[in-house]
Design an enzyme around this catalytic site. Sequence first.
Site, PDB file in Angstrom:
ATOM      1  N   GLN A 191      26.575  45.540  21.705  1.00 58.11           N
ATOM      2  CA  GLN A 191      25.775  44.756  20.756  1.00 58.11           C
ATOM      3  C   GLN A 191      25.871  43.259  21.032  1.00 58.11           C
ATOM      4  OE1 GLN A 191      28.238  46.811  20.041  1.00 58.11           O
ATOM      5  NE2 GLN A 191      29.733  45.942  18.604  1.00 58.11           N
ATOM      6  N   GLU A 327      39.012  43.590  47.023  1.00 53.69           N
ATOM      7  CA  GLU A 327      38.903  42.503  46.050  1.00 53.69           C
ATOM      8  C   GLU A 327      39.941  41.431  46.367  1.00 53.69           C
ATOM      9  OE1 GLU A 327      39.135  41.952  41.177  1.00 53.69           O
ATOM     10  OE2 GLU A 327      40.067  43.683  42.127  1.00 53.69           O
ATOM     11  N   HIS A 328      41.201  41.833  46.460  1.00 57.07           N
ATOM     12  CA  HIS A 328      42.295  40.918  46.796  1.00 57.07           C
ATOM     13  C   HIS A 328      42.922  41.375  48.113  1.00 57.07           C
ATOM     14  CE1 HIS A 328      42.271  41.224  42.288  1.00 57.07           C
ATOM     15  NE2 HIS A 328      42.248  39.907  42.392  1.00 57.07           N
ATOM     16  N   ASP A 361      45.323  35.001  40.105  1.00 62.02           N
ATOM     17  CA  ASP A 361      44.792  35.514  38.841  1.00 62.02           C
ATOM     18  C   ASP A 361      44.778  34.440  37.763  1.00 62.02           C
ATOM     19  OD1 ASP A 361      44.145  38.065  39.572  1.00 62.02           O
ATOM     20  OD2 ASP A 361      45.983  38.988  38.823  1.00 62.02           O
TER      21      ASP A 361
END
EC number: 1.1.1.23
Length: 429
Positions: A191, A327-328, A361
């Site tokens: 939503q 990704e890493h 991170d």
Amino acid sequence: MKKLNTQSPDFQAGLKALLAFETAQNPETERIVADICADVQKRGDAALIEYTNKFDQTNAKSIDDLILTQADLNAAFERIPNDVQTALQTAARRVESYHQRQKMESWSYTDEDGTLLGQQITPLDRVGIYVPGGKAAYPSSVIMNAMPAHVAGVKEIIMVVPTPKGERNDIVLAAAYVAGVTKVFTVGGAQAVAALAYGTETIPQVDKITGPGNAFVAAAKRRVFGVVGIDMVAGPSEILVIADGTTPADWVAMDLFSQAEHDEIAQAILIGTSQAYLDEVEAAMDRLIETMPRRDIIEASLGNRGAMILAKDLDEACEIANYISPEHLELSVENPQEWAKKIRHAGAIFMGRYTGESLGDYCAGPNHVLPTSRTARFSSPLGTYDFQKRSSLIQVSEQGAQKLGETASVLAHGESLTAHARAAEFRMK
């Protein structure tokens, strides 16, 4: 963890099986999300309040109950401990500094006929940042999504964050304060994505939506893509470590844990050139797992999708890394900058034994929103450029209109587009 050896005849089949991940969309999730998006598009604030009360177990009477002001964000910042304030400010400052260097600038040149050609760079007007809420909150995601938009010059940065049972996370709100978020609405789920994409009486339509979320949020982002831009639909977290045996085994073990603890379907892979070193890391993992609060998740992740791969040398390890496109990627080796030149596909490359992935991170500077599921083959980390647009600039001189008009006329007639040709010819002497 699975054990693979590049010298095994079935290595390629084993590697493909390791990387296989079912990304099929859940029909029931898609149906629910489609209904929610359509309802929010039709009923606006009323639907948003209704779904928020239902899913987040809140008791909002009006949309005003779901709005946080800059004063609220400032108050949250003042409530958190001093060391957390300092950490947020340090992380934000480093992320801002890095992303300033990514900023695209307008340019132009004039050719021999006096025609000006160029590219004009402008920021998006308004963006929406989705941030998970409740106890499992990620203030680092606020900084990583909002700061590049701020650097790009986006005037309105709207954050949506659910507050289950009314529970607000002060660190998340403080991160919004530090990162330059301009408006916050305490809504979440499909939503919230629909409200940002279509707009409601209170929440303005944005140009782009970024940020992580659950399966319903991901499905909603897919659905509204095209109405608005999105960053990406991220898959499970991934880490690939290439180690030459010179890094303490405990360090590598904990780096593998750092991604495995995210999710039972996260992926942690170690490539080494020595079986003895792989055994040493495995022993360290067996010992350190006893100290991990999220042990069950780590063990499930490593059991489901983790692996140790024995390669014949670092050249082969780098080629495997390019195929995996993680990704890493940690290059826990001597002379890491030289080996990094061999890497073509990775979201982020962490060079050297002191460069733990977790530093990226939170606070190293580069963005932690990275391509997953092998999409680093063709996509890039979130950056300042994702919040900027390029418009082509063309100003044809009178002399240029003669030469260009002749060329355009010939090509337009070749395509049987007479008006195109005439428009060019009218400008020719």
